[in-house]
Write a protein that holds these residues in place. Sequence first.
Motif, mmCIF file in Angstrom:
data_model
loop_
_atom_site.group_PDB
_atom_site.id
_atom_site.type_symbol
_atom_site.label_atom_id
_atom_site.label_comp_id
_atom_site.label_asym_id
_atom_site.label_seq_id
_atom_site.Cartn_x
_atom_site.Cartn_y
_atom_site.Cartn_z
ATOM 1 N N ASP A 197 0.805 -1.088 0.185
ATOM 2 C CA ASP A 197 -0.165 -0.239 -0.050
ATOM 3 C C ASP A 197 0.849 1.325 -0.036
ATOM 4 O O ASP A 197 2.055 1.029 -0.083
ATOM 5 N N SER A 198 0.192 2.311 0.220
ATOM 6 C CA SER A 198 1.009 3.641 -0.012
ATOM 7 C C SER A 198 2.058 3.878 1.241
ATOM 8 O O SER A 198 2.759 4.716 1.059
ATOM 9 N N SER A 199 1.850 3.142 2.552
ATOM 10 C CA SER A 199 2.818 3.264 3.506
ATOM 11 C C SER A 199 3.916 2.464 3.280
ATOM 12 O O SER A 199 4.987 2.623 3.830
ATOM 13 N N GLY A 200 3.913 1.595 1.962
ATOM 14 C CA GLY A 200 5.300 0.683 1.882
ATOM 15 C C GLY A 200 5.126 -0.554 2.044
ATOM 16 O O GLY A 200 6.072 -1.140 2.247
ATOM 17 N N ASN A 201 4.061 -0.688 3.147
ATOM 18 C CA ASN A 201 3.846 -2.076 3.743
ATOM 19 C C ASN A 201 3.128 -2.945 2.814
ATOM 20 O O ASN A 201 2.172 -2.879 2.137
ATOM 21 N N TYR A 202 3.433 -4.479 3.187
ATOM 22 C CA TYR A 202 2.714 -5.361 2.301
ATOM 23 C C TYR A 202 1.499 -5.969 3.202
ATOM 24 O O TYR A 202 1.722 -6.232 4.312
ATOM 25 N N THR A 203 0.250 -5.917 2.413
ATOM 26 C CA THR A 203 -1.121 -6.110 3.065
ATOM 27 C C THR A 203 -1.425 -7.412 2.752
ATOM 28 O O THR A 203 -1.635 -7.816 1.495
ATOM 29 N N VAL A 204 -1.805 -8.191 3.876
ATOM 30 C CA VAL A 204 -2.669 -9.522 3.581
ATOM 31 C C VAL A 204 -3.867 -9.347 4.458
ATOM 32 O O VAL A 204 -4.285 -8.417 5.128
ATOM 33 N N TYR A 205 -4.501 -10.386 4.165
ATOM 34 C CA TYR A 205 -5.966 -10.328 4.684
ATOM 35 C C TYR A 205 -6.128 -11.569 5.328
ATOM 36 O O TYR A 205 -5.876 -12.847 4.902
ATOM 37 N N VAL A 206 -6.904 -11.538 6.570
ATOM 38 C CA VAL A 206 -7.292 -12.983 7.202
ATOM 39 C C VAL A 206 -8.761 -12.805 7.368
ATOM 40 O O VAL A 206 -9.329 -11.853 7.866
ATOM 41 N N LYS A 207 -9.132 -14.099 7.527
ATOM 42 C CA LYS A 207 -10.749 -14.300 7.609
ATOM 43 C C LYS A 207 -11.199 -13.722 9.145
ATOM 44 O O LYS A 207 -10.667 -14.099 10.185
ATOM 45 N N ALA A 208 -12.367 -12.951 9.156
ATOM 46 C CA ALA A 208 -12.902 -12.614 10.315
ATOM 47 C C ALA A 208 -14.457 -12.591 10.033
ATOM 48 O O ALA A 208 -15.178 -11.781 9.722
ATOM 49 N N PRO A 209 -15.105 -13.908 10.160
ATOM 50 C CA PRO A 209 -16.461 -14.144 9.605
ATOM 51 C C PRO A 209 -17.332 -13.319 10.340
ATOM 52 O O PRO A 209 -18.571 -12.860 9.581
ATOM 53 N N GLU A 210 -17.071 -12.924 11.730
ATOM 54 C CA GLU A 210 -18.206 -12.247 12.510
ATOM 55 C C GLU A 210 -18.169 -10.777 12.047
ATOM 56 O O GLU A 210 -19.218 -10.010 11.974
ATOM 57 N N GLN A 211 -17.094 -10.192 12.147
ATOM 58 C CA GLN A 211 -16.842 -8.716 12.084
ATOM 59 C C GLN A 211 -16.587 -8.091 10.648
ATOM 60 O O GLN A 211 -16.783 -6.951 10.323
ATOM 61 N N ALA A 212 -15.907 -9.066 9.993
ATOM 62 C CA ALA A 212 -15.735 -8.437 8.484
ATOM 63 C C ALA A 212 -15.632 -9.750 7.421
ATOM 64 O O ALA A 212 -14.671 -9.989 7.143
ATOM 65 N N SER A 213 -17.060 -10.254 7.350
ATOM 66 C CA SER A 213 -16.916 -11.411 6.519
ATOM 67 C C SER A 213 -16.488 -11.298 4.900
ATOM 68 O O SER A 213 -15.728 -12.582 4.408
ATOM 69 N N ILE A 214 -16.571 -10.314 4.594
ATOM 70 C CA ILE A 214 -16.299 -10.133 2.919
ATOM 71 C C ILE A 214 -14.720 -9.553 3.069
ATOM 72 O O ILE A 214 -14.087 -9.999 2.195
#
Length: 355
Positions: free
Chosen positions: A172-189
């Motif tokens: 991202d713009s901060s220069g950090n590599y972003t990955v995603y982890v499942k959070a089915p209740e709070q952020a399912s998509i």
Amino acid sequence: MEKIKDLWKNTKWFKILVFITCISLLFILWPITLISGLIMYGYALYSVVKSKIRGQYTKFKPKTSFILATSLIFISIIGCIVTPDTTNTDSKSETTPKVTKTSQSITSSSSKKEKQASQKKDTTKKETSVASKPIETTPDKLVEKINNGTLKSGEKYHFVGEMMRSDNWSTDSSGNYTVYVKAPEQASIAGMSLYADEHDAERWTDGTQVDFVVNIKNVDLNGYKVLMPVVKTSKILSGGTTKEQKDSIKENDYYDALSSAAQTVNTSLGTNAIDSIDRGYSYPAANVNLNIVFASYSNMEIKSLVQTLNESLVKIAHSKGVDNPQFHYYISGVEIGENRSIMDPSKVKFNSNLK
């Protein structure tokens, strides 16, 4: 007394012994010797004055008095030099044990202090290790803390997460590599985003179970300070992969999507407008083989149809994470054009075969 006189008269060694004893006493009692020498020196001067002026002589001749006075003064000087050294040596030898005892006590006290300091350090280390132990949580709970603003910089968390949306992992713009982890209740998509090392992320893919320890840090993102989980340590529990495997899967998925698009076009038109879409000379190049029926169309019609088809294929490529797809268009094995993969992939540049 008579025996002493006999020894003095008849025995040489007795005279030598007496002489040495007297000299030793004169050395040891050098203050008395010095006073005696000065008195004798005064007496010698008196003898000289009396003999020269009055013509009278004292019991001891002036010359004898001067020699005796000089000898006594000389002996007293030597005694003064030698005797203090001996005294100092003795005093040093007496005080040495005291110094040694003192140094031993200092050494023992310093060693005690060192032991106490090391014990304090060990205690501090233990306290620090206990204090820095990560808080057990889950991705859902962590997202909830992010949303309600209770997350604090410097906190450390431990959780197990399942990776998702690997096609959207990027820097991202901060220069950090972003990955995603499942959070089915709070952020399912969308899932929970966190920063990770790209090299480590090469071994993760959708469905990979990873044991995480993350630090919460303030990150400058587009001019705003944002609290983000940053991966400190990670361990694959299951579903791991490699960069080569991921690349292979990505390529296969890309070409399968293009082939599926060709079938969709043919189905919608009710005819085989596209014979096949094959792999090109290198990923992400693809050869689009148009049906011979295109040869019956005018050049203007062919260009319009190919341009429309190209726009659809570029959209599919973008959905698969390919920003610059390369499409080469053929009719009966003859290339008629290719898209501008670098400048504008959605535009097709037709060659002389279609002019």
